[in-house]
Design a protein around this motif. Structure first.
Motif, short mmCIF file in Angstrom:
data_model
loop_
_atom_site.label_atom_id
_atom_site.label_comp_id
_atom_site.label_asym_id
_atom_site.label_seq_id
_atom_site.Cartn_x
_atom_site.Cartn_y
_atom_site.Cartn_z
N LEU A 200 -51.20 137.61 83.90
CA LEU A 200 -50.31 137.70 85.05
C LEU A 200 -49.06 136.85 84.85
O LEU A 200 -49.15 135.64 84.64
N PRO A 201 -47.86 137.43 84.88
CA PRO A 201 -46.63 136.66 84.77
C PRO A 201 -46.49 135.66 85.92
O PRO A 201 -47.00 135.88 87.02
N VAL A 202 -45.79 134.57 85.65
CA VAL A 202 -45.64 133.48 86.62
C VAL A 202 -44.17 133.22 86.87
O VAL A 202 -43.36 133.17 85.94
N LEU A 203 -43.81 133.05 88.14
CA LEU A 203 -42.44 132.69 88.51
C LEU A 203 -42.25 131.21 88.17
O LEU A 203 -42.82 130.33 88.80
N ASP A 204 -41.44 130.95 87.14
CA ASP A 204 -41.33 129.61 86.57
C ASP A 204 -40.24 128.78 87.23
O ASP A 204 -40.44 127.62 87.55
N GLU A 205 -39.07 129.36 87.42
CA GLU A 205 -37.94 128.64 87.99
C GLU A 205 -37.24 129.53 89.01
O GLU A 205 -37.19 130.76 88.86
N LEU A 206 -36.70 128.90 90.05
CA LEU A 206 -35.98 129.64 91.07
C LEU A 206 -34.73 128.86 91.46
O LEU A 206 -34.82 127.71 91.90
N ASP A 207 -33.58 129.46 91.25
CA ASP A 207 -32.31 128.85 91.61
C ASP A 207 -31.71 129.67 92.76
O ASP A 207 -31.61 130.89 92.66
N ALA A 208 -31.35 129.00 93.85
CA ALA A 208 -30.86 129.72 95.02
C ALA A 208 -29.61 129.06 95.58
O ALA A 208 -29.43 127.85 95.47
N GLN A 209 -28.74 129.88 96.15
CA GLN A 209 -27.56 129.36 96.83
C GLN A 209 -27.23 130.26 98.01
O GLN A 209 -27.59 131.44 98.03
N VAL A 210 -26.56 129.67 99.00
CA VAL A 210 -26.20 130.41 100.20
C VAL A 210 -24.77 130.93 100.05
O VAL A 210 -23.85 130.15 99.77
N LEU A 211 -24.58 132.23 100.22
CA LEU A 211 -23.26 132.84 100.12
C LEU A 211 -22.50 132.70 101.43
O LEU A 211 -23.06 132.29 102.46
N ASP A 212 -21.23 133.06 101.42
CA ASP A 212 -20.38 132.90 102.60
C ASP A 212 -20.87 133.70 103.80
O ASP A 212 -20.67 133.30 104.95
N ASP A 213 -21.52 134.84 103.55
CA ASP A 213 -21.99 135.67 104.66
C ASP A 213 -23.37 135.26 105.15
O ASP A 213 -23.96 135.94 106.00
N GLY A 214 -23.91 134.13 104.62
CA GLY A 214 -25.21 133.66 105.05
C GLY A 214 -26.37 134.20 104.24
O GLY A 214 -27.52 133.83 104.49
N ALA A 215 -26.10 135.05 103.27
CA ALA A 215 -27.17 135.60 102.43
C ALA A 215 -27.61 134.58 101.39
O ALA A 215 -26.82 133.75 100.94
N TRP A 216 -28.89 134.66 101.02
CA TRP A 216 -29.39 133.88 99.90
C TRP A 216 -29.16 134.68 98.61
O TRP A 216 -29.48 135.86 98.54
#
Length: 309
Positions: A200-216
């Protein structure tokens, strides 16, 4: 519990740092290499620019059997208690097993620039569980809704520095060489790997930022075990809540970046790929709460269950 027995490599790394016996490059077994990783500190109150650049200390040494899983980095601040324990994505298969320790804030020592300011910043980025650094309500209110990006940048810089420290030097090919011998293939049939927890593949890293319209906007790196490319996994975005079910967020965009493609809202991995990267942008109209005051969780959902990070 004796840490020299349960975690010998990390204990050796910390001891070398405290004793001043670290080296600049790993040349012998048992050595501890040290370097620094930059952390640009945000201005309190949401001001523009940087309040200063802290230099966290990164220690890397050979792994031992008693350490548990190899090729991991633990992060800690002034109290020297582990806050984050994660694998390092995108490593070459030729690297020797290692353990890494990131000392940030006051843990980096009295000579580290802006150590006190970094300590305050990282403390604000810790949830009550003290198991990661990321977006928290305290971090948002003290600094800004985008302050967590500084931590994502620290993670990227740390992983990049580790890869550089553990990379084996490439050998120069001899004159007349350079051609690879044909690979020997036995048989003509390929057997489809069985779907099991081991593949089973594993989610190793997650990079997130908030855009101007409020979306992730999120970028996820997935580690794929041998045979794991046959899985079909769908990234699912949810708001992080302390109790009750997590509200699901719809994707406005979901694309494969490296070693994968999106087919019917699920990731299809390239054959024999050992890692993959995807990028998604959430649909703000499906957000149940304000993005600036919320956390985000991304789960990999498969037909036979879920694995989250």
């Amino acid at each position: 519990v004796d840490p020299t027995v349960t975690q010998p490599s990390r204990t050796r790394a910390l001891r070398a740092f405290l004793d001043g016996t670290t080296v600049e490059q790993l040349t012998e077994s048992g050595q501890v290499v040290a370097t620094t990783v930059p952390l640009s500190l945000p201005v309190v109150g949401g001001g523009r620019g940087s309040a200063g650049q802290h230099h966290a200390v990164l220690l890397v040494t050979d792994a031992e059997d008693m350490d548990g899983k190899p090729n991991r980095v633990v992060a800690m601040r002034g109290n020297r208690m582990t806050v984050r324990d994660a694998s390092v994505p995108g490593l070459s298969l030729s690297v020797n097993p290692f353990q890494a320790v990131l000392l940030a804030g006051e843990a980096a020592g009295p000579r580290a620039p802006y150590a006190a300011e970094a300590e305050v910043f990282l403390r604000a980025a810790e949830p009550p569980e003290h198991n990661k650094w990321g977006q928290t309500e305290e971090l948002t209110l003290t600094y800004s809704p985008s302050a967590y990006r500084r931590i994502a940048a620290l993670t990227r810089e740390t992983n990049a520095a580790i890869k550089q420290l553990v990379a084996r030097p490439k050998k120069k090919s001899k004159a007349g060489g350079g051609r690879l011998a044909p690979k020997l293939t036995v048989g003509t049939r390929t057997q489809r790997a069985r779907l099991s927890a081991a593949t089973l593949p594993v989610l190793d890293e997650l990079d997130a930022q908030v855009l101007d319209d409020g979306a992730w906007q999120v970028t996820g790196e997935i580690r794929i075990p041998a045979g794991g490319h046959v899985w079909r996994l769908a990234p699912v975005a949810k708001f992080e809540v302390r109790s009750g079910p997590r509200p699901t967020i719809a994707w406005a965009e979901l694309v494969g970046v490296e070693n994968c493609e999106v087919v019917d809202d699920a990731l299809r991995f390239a054959e024999k790929a050992r890692s993959a990267t995807f990028r998604g942008v959430t649909d703000p109209t499906t957000h149940a709460v304000r993005t600036s005051l919320s956390g985000l969780v991304v789960e990999l959902r498969a037909a036979e269950g879920e694995v989250s990070s």
